[in-house]
Scaffold this motif. Structure first.
Motif, PDB file in Angstrom:
ATOM      1  N   UNK A 179       0.848  -1.200   0.064  1.00  0.00           N
ATOM      2  CA  UNK A 179       0.103  -0.011  -0.227  1.00  0.00           C
ATOM      3  C   UNK A 179       0.911   1.161  -0.158  1.00  0.00           C
ATOM      4  N   UNK A 180       1.939   1.402   0.790  1.00  0.00           N
ATOM      5  CA  UNK A 180       2.957   2.566   0.951  1.00  0.00           C
ATOM      6  C   UNK A 180       3.400   2.525  -0.389  1.00  0.00           C
ATOM      7  N   UNK A 181       3.941   1.488  -1.278  1.00  0.00           N
ATOM      8  CA  UNK A 181       4.459   1.674  -2.298  1.00  0.00           C
ATOM      9  C   UNK A 181       3.582   2.274  -3.532  1.00  0.00           C
ATOM     10  N   UNK A 182       2.402   1.734  -3.619  1.00  0.00           N
ATOM     11  CA  UNK A 182       1.310   2.232  -4.448  1.00  0.00           C
ATOM     12  C   UNK A 182       0.923   3.846  -4.286  1.00  0.00           C
ATOM     13  N   UNK A 183       0.973   4.117  -2.885  1.00  0.00           N
ATOM     14  CA  UNK A 183       0.707   5.457  -2.734  1.00  0.00           C
ATOM     15  C   UNK A 183       1.901   6.293  -3.269  1.00  0.00           C
ATOM     16  N   UNK A 184       3.150   6.000  -3.002  1.00  0.00           N
ATOM     17  CA  UNK A 184       4.387   6.734  -3.150  1.00  0.00           C
ATOM     18  C   UNK A 184       4.440   6.749  -4.707  1.00  0.00           C
ATOM     19  N   UNK A 185       3.993   5.780  -5.471  1.00  0.00           N
ATOM     20  CA  UNK A 185       4.178   5.762  -7.163  1.00  0.00           C
ATOM     21  C   UNK A 185       2.860   6.627  -7.387  1.00  0.00           C
ATOM     22  N   UNK A 186       1.922   6.686  -7.210  1.00  0.00           N
ATOM     23  CA  UNK A 186       0.715   7.374  -7.610  1.00  0.00           C
ATOM     24  C   UNK A 186       0.709   8.792  -7.505  1.00  0.00           C
ATOM     25  N   UNK A 187       1.297   9.090  -6.137  1.00  0.00           N
ATOM     26  CA  UNK A 187       1.554  10.517  -5.667  1.00  0.00           C
ATOM     27  C   UNK A 187       2.713  11.106  -6.676  1.00  0.00           C
ATOM     28  N   UNK A 188       3.781  10.291  -6.895  1.00  0.00           N
ATOM     29  CA  UNK A 188       4.789  10.818  -7.652  1.00  0.00           C
ATOM     30  C   UNK A 188       4.628  11.087  -9.282  1.00  0.00           C
ATOM     31  N   UNK A 189       3.581  10.409  -9.702  1.00  0.00           N
ATOM     32  CA  UNK A 189       3.187  10.480 -10.809  1.00  0.00           C
ATOM     33  C   UNK A 189       2.207  11.730 -10.988  1.00  0.00           C
TER      34      UNK A 189
END
Length: 220
Positions: A179-189
């Motif tokens: 979940x943390x990784x998905x959040x980081x990836x979507x936020x950074x995009x």
């Protein structure tokens, strides 16, 4: 003379030498992040960072083993707050709730610790550089795996489990870390650099984790 109620065991203030060392370390972190945010990771050298602080390369290596280490210093600082927060959660909380609250409730404390070192906006800009730089992202993910193991062992200890005999703590942390990784990836995009935008996105996905794992996945 000490009187009743006087705090006598307060931690002493660091000495002059320690304060000077901390100022140099903090200056190196700030210079490194400013350069990396502006020039990119590959476009920044150790010599560039040292020159920005007016110290030698040798002095840089007294504080940091590599350019990678200084680039990831602030995320490591944030992780330490989450570890401490999980250890402090009430023992009656179930593991997933304890993890969620450890992350969300320590958010403001993490931001305050970061702001004492660098502006939050700079930290978030560098976070995007980490996401887009293969060498930094690989190091970030490697450390994330180490953090998952550390948190899994804390969860196992809280629940009275043997982490090597019961897979549930590691499975939970694998899902939580996802979940943390998905959040980081979507936020950074996305286009919103605001730190609260990442917090809100993370809260949304963490709230969905329990139902997503426990519910019926079949569509028919």
């Amino acid at each position: 003379m000490e009187t009743a109620g006087t705090v006598v065991d307060a931690l002493p203030r660091p000495g002059l030498r320690e304060r000077k060392k901390q100022r140099t370390r903090d200056a190196l972190v700030r210079a490194a992040l400013e350069l990396i945010a502006t020039r990119g990771y590959e476009g920044t050298t150790v010599d560039d960072i040292a020159e920005a602080v007016d110290v030698s390369q040798r002095t840089f290596f007294r504080y940091f083993a590599s350019k990678e280490e200084v680039a990831l210093f602030v995320p490591r600082l944030a992780e330490s707050h989450v570890v401490d927060a999980l250890r402090a959660r009430p023992p009656h909380e179930v593991p997933l709730e304890a993890l969620r609250r450890a992350v969300m409730d320590s958010w403001d404390g993490i931001n305050a610790a970061v702001e004492r070192l660098v502006p939050l906006e700079l930290h978030m800009r560098v976070h995007r550089v980490i996401e887009s730089t293969p060498a930094l992202l690989a190091a970030h993910l490697r450390r994330a795996a180490e953090l998952e193991e550390e948190l899994a062992r804390i969860v196992a200890e809280r629940e009275g489990l043997d982490v090597d005999a019961d897979p549930r703590p590691r499975i939970l942390l694998a899902a939580f870390g996802g979940v943390i990784r998905v959040t980081e990836r979507l936020w950074s995009a996305g286009d919103d650099l605001d730190v609260d935008a990442m917090r809100d996105l993370m809260a949304t996905y963490l709230d969905q984790l329990g139902p997503a794992l426990a519910g019926n996945w079949r569509t028919e």
